[in-house]
Design a protein around this motif. Structure first.
Motif: not given
Length: 820
Positions: A767-779
């Motif tokens: 039920n959770i849909i994730i949208i990556i709006l901008e790149d985020v560092e892994e840490r």
């Protein structure tokens, strides 16, 4: 044994003084052991507690109905005694024996009906005797022994004759006789005989007497230092006749005319002052309250005067007079609409015109000795000042055009006035065409006041070749950009600088490079918050600094330690001082340096309360030490507890949040009707993208997808956490998570995501849909509990501005939301 009579009298006097002795608090100390004031204390005796060293005593407005020898304690050092309005009626013989070294005795306003024949005999050193409003009817007083008398003031009495006692001519230092406001109406030749014998240093005051007649020749051959006859005639006709009768009088300073508070009077004879032509005087001071429809010849009898001062006059024109010796001319308020054309007076050195009403100035010419010009306060409007208005006046050193309306200046306005040393233009609007050449040629200029002249200073070299300038006042103007940083660098001799009320927010450390002699600096009523520039070595000569009415909360210790060593006047008043334990160094400095602080009573702590009157000097810095220790202990304990709790909460936060949901009662979307298709979790910083892209494409698409947005759909008045759970998590079929750097930094976003995970865990579906709006560092993604793990195990969508990718993005997103 019977006590001798004299000893009995001394004994009784001592008893009387002891009985009347005060307790030492009747008088106020002005100068310890020297000057005291007992004025208005309703006392009936002279306090015996006064030290024998007292030199000045003000005992006015008390009650001493009679004066006798025992009234005064022995005060042989007393020089000044003021007994004004003490209701004294009788003065006995030898009254002043115990204060016989008096030099000034004031008996003003006492209804004295009896003077003992020898009441003043002891006062051999008396220099000044004041008997104003004392009920005198003549000058025949027993004061033969006052051989050192210099001034006798007997004004406001009922003296009807100016007959002066012959013995006054033997007083070699006698120089002033004040007979103002008496009842003298006739002066005969016999009345002035003593004046001839006294000499040339005499001042005679006859103002406000009802003079009706002066015998011709009464003043012939008499020379006076000053002669005051303001409002001294019963009528204008009497004035004209009496002035003519003064023929032959020589006087250095003549005071005539009326007083300012009197009503103006219309005259029909415009020559009523012609009698002055027969009086020889050097200086004349007068207030003219008379006016006439015809032309008044005021100055023709002043042709030989060296100084003319007209305080007020009601005339509309001034005739040309070829003054022979005139050095100073002062014209106060008149009805003149034009500044008189003063020209061709070779002796004139000073010209002052203060009309206080609009005037026109056409210039002055041919005044080779003129040095001082003051045309302030005349509402002048000049379009091309100034050299063309001062033709052939090469010696002008002082020029004052302050408090006028508007003065326009073009290139090199002061050419030909190279000797100018003082230029005052404050509160006059200046219209400058060429800033660069404004002060060209004034190499001798020492004083410049251009305060409140509506000038906006720029980085142009405004002050060039002014090395002799010592005083510069520019208050009430403005500075464009960093103009102040470069404006003063050529003023190497500057000692006084006033740039108050200029809206200055910051002063660069480079501002005072080249100005190494500044002693007085006024920065009041600006917007300064930082005073770091004070530590610059160029300001070491500084002795006075005014930074009151700014926005200063504190001064760093480093700046305080490097303040100019000669600083003696420092005004910090009316600033919002930060009185907190973080500023103990600054507050301690204020407490320890009160000797140099001006207006200490107005240095308030604004951080305690904006309306508080708590003074910075009353702040207890010692309490901060104890508070710091206690704070440190409590802080360590608190941090320890918080760290432990944080670790526990962080370790078990999922279970805690899950427990909260369970306690509230959980119902899956299958068990309840969902109001929204998807709840959007996003940072408020990404609201523009959500509104313009996400909401626009989903809610306006076909079929429309109803989104739950916190700023639109959360119920007002309900807690945020409850809204997130009820409206967002539990009231929506799907959850959209918009991941960005702002999302990572938002505590509320992390909280919403963790709640969403709890639902996902219980329902076991995607039920959770994730949208990556901008790149985020892994840490950084690991900062959000479960996000990194979720991204590793689940498919997510990534936003792109590429049209093809963008279209594919919306198709996949809609499908993910609509998929049951």
């Amino acid at each position: 044994m019977i006590m001798p009579f004299v000893e009995w009298m001394i004994f009784l006097c001592l008893i009387l003084i002891l009985v009347n002795a005060g307790k030492g608090h009747e008088c106020t100390t002005i100068i310890k052991n020297m000057e005291y004031s007992c004025s208005g204390r309703n006392l009936t005796h002279i306090p015996s507690s006064l030290p024998f060293t007292v030199t000045s005593l003000d005992f006015s407005f008390n009650f001493l109905s009679s004066l006798h020898k025992c009234v005064f304690p022995v005060l042989l050092n007393l020089e000044v005694l003021d007994l004004t309005r003490c209701h004294i009626k009788h003065i006995e013989n030898d009254t002043f024996y115990n204060v016989k070294n008096l030099t000034t005795l004031i008996l003003t306003g006492n209804p004295i009906t009896y003077f003992g024949p020898g009441c003043l005999n002891s006062l051999h050193n008396l220099q000044r005797l004041v008997l104003v409003d004392a009920g005198l009817s003549s000058l025949q007083l027993q004061m033969n022994n006052l051989t050192k008398l210099q001034e006798l003031r007997v004004g406001t009495n009922n003296i009807q004759s100016m007959s002066i006692p012959p013995f006054l001519s033997t007083f070699k230092d006698f120089s002033l006789l004040d007979l103002h406001a008496n009842n003298i109406s006739i002066i005969k030749s016999n009345d002035t005989v003593v004046l001839r014998e006294i000499g040339r240093n005499m001042t005679l005051i006859l103002s406000m007497n009802p003079l009706l007649h002066i015998e011709p020749g009464a003043f012939k051959g008499i020379y006076l230092k000053e002669f005051h006859i303001q409002s001294a005639f019963v009528s204008l006709n009497a004035q004209k006749e009496c002035l003519e009768a003064l023929a032959g009088l020589s006087v250095d300073k003549l005071f005539t005319g009326s007083y300012r508070m009197q009503w103006k009077v219309k005259v029909t004879d415009a020559s009523y002052l012609d009698g002055l032509c027969s009086v020889n005087f050097n200086e004349i001071y007068f207030v003219l309250k008379e006016w006439s429809d015809s032309k008044m010849h005021l100055f023709r009898c002043m042709i030989n005067a060296t100084k003319i001062t007209l305080k007020r006059g009601y005339f509309k024109s001034m005739e040309y007079i070829p003054f022979h010796r005139l050095k100073e001319l002062y014209l106060g308020p008149t009805l003149l609409s034009v500044v008189p054309l003063i020209s061709h007076i070779p002796s004139l050195e000073k010209l002052v015109v203060k009309n206080n009403m609009p005037m026109t100035f056409n210039g002055i010419t041919d005044l080779p000795l003129l040095q001082f010009v003051d045309l302030s306060g005349n509402f002048l409007i000049m379009k091309d000042c100034c050299s063309q208005f001062f033709q052939r006046t090469p010696n002008i050193r002082y020029m004052n055009f302050s408090r006028n309306s508007e003065i326009g200046m073009t290139d090199k306005p002061f050419s030909g006035l190279n000797l100018l040393e003082v230029l005052d233009l404050h509160r006059t609007k200046l219209v400058l065409v060429f800033y660069f050449g404004f002060l060209h040629g004034l190499k001798n200029l020492k004083y410049l006041d251009i305060s409140y002249t509506s000038i906006t200073f720029t980085r142009q070299m405004f002050f060039q070749n002014l090395n002799n300038m010592t005083v510069l006042k520019m208050a009430g103007n403005s500075f464009h950009g960093d103009a102040l940083t470069y404006l003063l660098q050529n003023l190497t001799g500057l000692e006084v600088l006033d740039i108050s009320h200029c809206g200055i927010e910051e002063i660069s450390r480079r501002t005072f490079i080249g100005t190494q002699k500044i002693r007085h600096l006024c920065l009041s009523r600006n917007k300064l918050m930082i005073l770091d520039f004070l530590a610059q070595p160029e300001l070491n000569p500084l002795t006075s600094l005014y930074v009151d009415k700014n926005s200063i909360t504190s001064i760093p210790l480093q700046v305080l330690q490097n303040l100019p060593t000669n600083l003696s006047d420092f005004d910090l008043s009316s600033n919002p001082i930060d009185c907190s334990c973080s500023q103990t160094d600054f507050i301690s400095w204020i407490i320890q340096n009160q000797n140099i602080l001006k207006q200490q009573e107005n240095i308030f702590c604004k951080t305690i309360s904006l309306s508080s009157d708590f003074r910075a000097t009353d702040f207890d810095t010692d309490s901060c030490v104890h508070k710091k220790r206690l704070t440190m202990v409590l802080s360590v304990c608190f941090v320890t507890v918080v760290v432990l709790l944080s670790l526990l909460v962080y370790r078990f936060q999922f279970y805690l949040q899950y427990c909260c949901i369970l306690l509230r009662g959980y119902r899956s979307p299958g068990q309840q009707e969902c109001s929204y298709d998807a709840f959007v979790i996003f940072s408020s910083y990404d609201e523009v993208w959500v509104m313009n892209e996400l909401m626009e494409n989903l809610e306006n698409g076909v079929p429309p997808i109803q989104l739950c947005l916190h700023m639109r759909d959360f119920q007002a008045g309900k807690s945020i956490a409850s809204n997130i759970i009820d409206e967002g998590i539990m009231g929506s079929r799907k959850i959209i998570v918009v991941v960005s750097q702002h999302f990572i930094d938002s505590a509320w976003c992390r909280f919403e995501f963790e709640l969403a995970q709890s639902r996902f865990m219980m329902e076991r579906n995607a039920n959770i849909i994730i949208i990556i709006l901008e790149d985020v560092e892994e840490r950084k993604s690991k900062k959000v509990f479960g996000l990194h793990k979720h991204l590793k195990k689940n498919t997510y969508l990534k936003w792109s501005r590429d049209p093809l990718s963008n279209m594919r993005f919306w198709i996949r997103l809609r499908k993910a939301i609509l998929d049951h």
